[in-house]
Design a protein around this motif. Structure first.
Motif, PDB file in Angstrom:
ATOM      1  N   GLN A   1       0.548  -1.152   0.339  1.00  0.00           N
ATOM      2  CA  GLN A   1       0.184   0.541   0.131  1.00  0.00           C
ATOM      3  C   GLN A   1       0.426   1.543  -0.190  1.00  0.00           C
ATOM      4  O   GLN A   1       0.426   2.274  -1.006  1.00  0.00           O
ATOM      5  CB  GLN A   1      -0.816   0.199   1.227  1.00  0.00           C
ATOM      6  CG  GLN A   1      -1.993  -0.733   1.019  1.00  0.00           C
ATOM      7  CD  GLN A   1      -2.515  -1.419   2.449  1.00  0.00           C
ATOM      8  OE1 GLN A   1      -2.343  -0.956   3.260  1.00  0.00           O
ATOM      9  NE2 GLN A   1      -4.209  -1.549   2.123  1.00  0.00           N
ATOM     10  N   GLN A   2       1.994   1.254   1.081  1.00  0.00           N
ATOM     11  CA  GLN A   2       2.682   2.516   0.920  1.00  0.00           C
ATOM     12  C   GLN A   2       3.994   2.936   0.022  1.00  0.00           C
ATOM     13  O   GLN A   2       3.818   4.127  -0.432  1.00  0.00           O
ATOM     14  CB  GLN A   2       3.805   2.506   1.981  1.00  0.00           C
ATOM     15  CG  GLN A   2       4.401   2.958   2.935  1.00  0.00           C
ATOM     16  CD  GLN A   2       5.477   3.435   4.002  1.00  0.00           C
ATOM     17  OE1 GLN A   2       5.174   1.823   4.493  1.00  0.00           O
ATOM     18  NE2 GLN A   2       6.193   4.027   3.682  1.00  0.00           N
TER      19      GLN A   2
ATOM     20  N   ARG B   1      -3.809  -1.366  -3.497  1.00  0.00           N
ATOM     21  CA  ARG B   1      -4.986  -1.429  -2.352  1.00  0.00           C
ATOM     22  C   ARG B   1      -5.410  -2.480  -2.546  1.00  0.00           C
ATOM     23  O   ARG B   1      -5.624  -3.487  -3.661  1.00  0.00           O
ATOM     24  CB  ARG B   1      -6.026  -0.550  -3.053  1.00  0.00           C
ATOM     25  CG  ARG B   1      -6.437  -0.828  -4.003  1.00  0.00           C
ATOM     26  CD  ARG B   1      -7.130   0.711  -4.749  1.00  0.00           C
ATOM     27  NE  ARG B   1      -7.971   1.108  -4.971  1.00  0.00           N
ATOM     28  CZ  ARG B   1      -9.762  -0.400  -6.192  1.00  0.00           C
ATOM     29  NH1 ARG B   1     -10.436  -0.195  -4.189  1.00  0.00           N
ATOM     30  NH2 ARG B   1     -10.939  -0.156  -6.951  1.00  0.00           N
ATOM     31  N   VAL B   2      -6.287  -2.904  -1.070  1.00  0.00           N
ATOM     32  CA  VAL B   2      -7.037  -4.232  -1.239  1.00  0.00           C
ATOM     33  C   VAL B   2      -8.038  -4.428  -1.915  1.00  0.00           C
ATOM     34  O   VAL B   2      -9.127  -3.694  -1.598  1.00  0.00           O
ATOM     35  CB  VAL B   2      -7.059  -4.578   0.167  1.00  0.00           C
ATOM     36  CG1 VAL B   2      -7.610  -5.927   0.201  1.00  0.00           C
ATOM     37  CG2 VAL B   2      -5.802  -4.914   1.084  1.00  0.00           C
TER      38      VAL B   2
ATOM     39  N   GLU C   1      -2.612  -2.498  -8.693  1.00  0.00           N
ATOM     40  CA  GLU C   1      -3.064  -1.162  -8.835  1.00  0.00           C
ATOM     41  C   GLU C   1      -4.128  -1.337  -8.843  1.00  0.00           C
ATOM     42  O   GLU C   1      -5.200  -1.400  -9.691  1.00  0.00           O
ATOM     43  CB  GLU C   1      -2.222  -0.828  -9.990  1.00  0.00           C
ATOM     44  CG  GLU C   1      -0.183  -1.239  -9.436  1.00  0.00           C
ATOM     45  CD  GLU C   1       0.205  -1.040 -10.951  1.00  0.00           C
ATOM     46  OE1 GLU C   1       0.223  -0.384 -10.829  1.00  0.00           O
ATOM     47  OE2 GLU C   1       0.794  -2.836 -11.851  1.00  0.00           O
ATOM     48  N   PRO C   2      -4.578   0.084  -8.611  1.00  0.00           N
ATOM     49  CA  PRO C   2      -6.003   1.302  -8.750  1.00  0.00           C
ATOM     50  C   PRO C   2      -6.834   0.802 -10.644  1.00  0.00           C
ATOM     51  O   PRO C   2      -5.712   1.425 -11.780  1.00  0.00           O
ATOM     52  CB  PRO C   2      -6.264   2.635  -8.659  1.00  0.00           C
ATOM     53  CG  PRO C   2      -4.531   2.540  -8.060  1.00  0.00           C
ATOM     54  CD  PRO C   2      -3.742   1.022  -7.588  1.00  0.00           C
TER      55      PRO C   2
ATOM     56  N   SER D   1      -7.054  -7.471 -14.035  1.00  0.00           N
ATOM     57  CA  SER D   1      -5.808  -8.093 -14.856  1.00  0.00           C
ATOM     58  C   SER D   1      -4.867  -8.837 -14.185  1.00  0.00           C
ATOM     59  O   SER D   1      -4.346  -9.167 -14.859  1.00  0.00           O
ATOM     60  CB  SER D   1      -5.723  -6.728 -16.070  1.00  0.00           C
ATOM     61  OG  SER D   1      -4.948  -5.060 -15.142  1.00  0.00           O
ATOM     62  N   PHE D   2      -4.714  -8.018 -13.050  1.00  0.00           N
ATOM     63  CA  PHE D   2      -3.583  -8.770 -12.765  1.00  0.00           C
ATOM     64  C   PHE D   2      -3.261  -7.995 -11.226  1.00  0.00           C
ATOM     65  O   PHE D   2      -3.526  -6.893 -10.753  1.00  0.00           O
ATOM     66  CB  PHE D   2      -2.303  -7.868 -13.053  1.00  0.00           C
ATOM     67  CG  PHE D   2      -0.504  -8.603 -12.479  1.00  0.00           C
ATOM     68  CD1 PHE D   2      -0.350  -9.800 -13.225  1.00  0.00           C
ATOM     69  CD2 PHE D   2      -0.276  -7.498 -11.760  1.00  0.00           C
ATOM     70  CE1 PHE D   2       0.886 -10.275 -12.437  1.00  0.00           C
ATOM     71  CE2 PHE D   2       1.188  -8.930 -10.873  1.00  0.00           C
ATOM     72  CZ  PHE D   2       1.894 -10.333 -11.107  1.00  0.00           C
ATOM     73  N   ILE D   3      -2.704  -9.037 -10.442  1.00  0.00           N
ATOM     74  CA  ILE D   3      -2.990  -9.171  -8.637  1.00  0.00           C
ATOM     75  C   ILE D   3      -1.732  -9.902  -8.029  1.00  0.00           C
ATOM     76  O   ILE D   3      -1.353 -11.129  -8.642  1.00  0.00           O
ATOM     77  CB  ILE D   3      -4.439  -9.367  -8.283  1.00  0.00           C
ATOM     78  CG1 ILE D   3      -4.943 -10.882  -8.733  1.00  0.00           C
ATOM     79  CG2 ILE D   3      -5.593  -8.846  -8.473  1.00  0.00           C
ATOM     80  CD1 ILE D   3      -5.666 -11.100  -7.781  1.00  0.00           C
ATOM     81  N   PHE D   4      -1.848  -9.222  -7.138  1.00  0.00           N
ATOM     82  CA  PHE D   4      -1.185  -9.904  -5.854  1.00  0.00           C
ATOM     83  C   PHE D   4      -1.466 -10.320  -4.614  1.00  0.00           C
ATOM     84  O   PHE D   4      -3.182 -10.067  -4.771  1.00  0.00           O
ATOM     85  CB  PHE D   4      -0.158  -9.118  -4.988  1.00  0.00           C
ATOM     86  CG  PHE D   4       0.431  -8.597  -5.880  1.00  0.00           C
ATOM     87  CD1 PHE D   4       1.385  -8.879  -6.923  1.00  0.00           C
ATOM     88  CD2 PHE D   4       2.449  -8.069  -4.634  1.00  0.00           C
ATOM     89  CE1 PHE D   4       2.923  -8.256  -7.806  1.00  0.00           C
ATOM     90  CE2 PHE D   4       3.537  -7.625  -6.197  1.00  0.00           C
ATOM     91  CZ  PHE D   4       3.663  -8.359  -6.255  1.00  0.00           C
TER      92      PHE D   4
END
Length: 140
Positions: free
Chosen positions: A23-24, A29-30, A46-47, A52-55
């Motif tokens: 986040q920092q 963002r969650v 990412e906003p 399309s892509f997440i962790f």
């Protein structure tokens, strides 16, 4: 249909510390969380990239101790050299800067590196032929 890369899943030793780091420093963002793996599983994006892509971040991992010559990392593009320097200074103050800002020949560009709370390296770069604004740059 061709495969599409949609996520990277990480087991981490401290879930909350990793969520806070991304986040920092990465402005992620969650976007989803649920119970699982003895605690909870968190999806971060990412906003605008939520579909399309997440962790996927999960508890239960061990601290990664990468060798000094190991450059395995996640790479994030930023909009300027100044942004690389700002991130590096914030990371220095937080004690997680591993590569001070430096210039490398094309296609590497100007970058710095941080260590996340799980031991993963995270690069922030400007001037690579990847990411927003790079559409006009030729690939090497």
């Amino acid at each position: 249909m061709r495969p599409t890369l949609t996520h990277v899943a990480l087991h981490v030793p401290n879930l909350d510390a990793c969520v806070s780091f991304y986040q920092q420093f990465c402005a992620m963002r969650v976007v989803h969380q649920r119970a699982g793996k003895g605690s909870r599983i968190v999806w971060m994006a990412e906003p605008g990239k939520e579909h399309s892509f997440i962790f996927v971040i999960m508890p239960g991992g061990k601290d990664r101790q990468l060798a000094a010559e190991d450059y395995s990392h996640f790479g994030f593009a930023v909009e300027s050299r100044e942004h690389v320097e700002q991130i590096a200074e914030r990371a220095r103050l937080a004690g997680c800067l591993i590569w001070a800002p430096r210039d490398e020949p094309y296609p590497v560009g100007y970058y710095c590196g941080l260590r996340d709370p799980a031991g993963n390296y995270v690069e922030f770069s400007y001037g690579q032929p990847l990411g927003p604004g790079a559409e006009h740059m030729p690939l090497p």
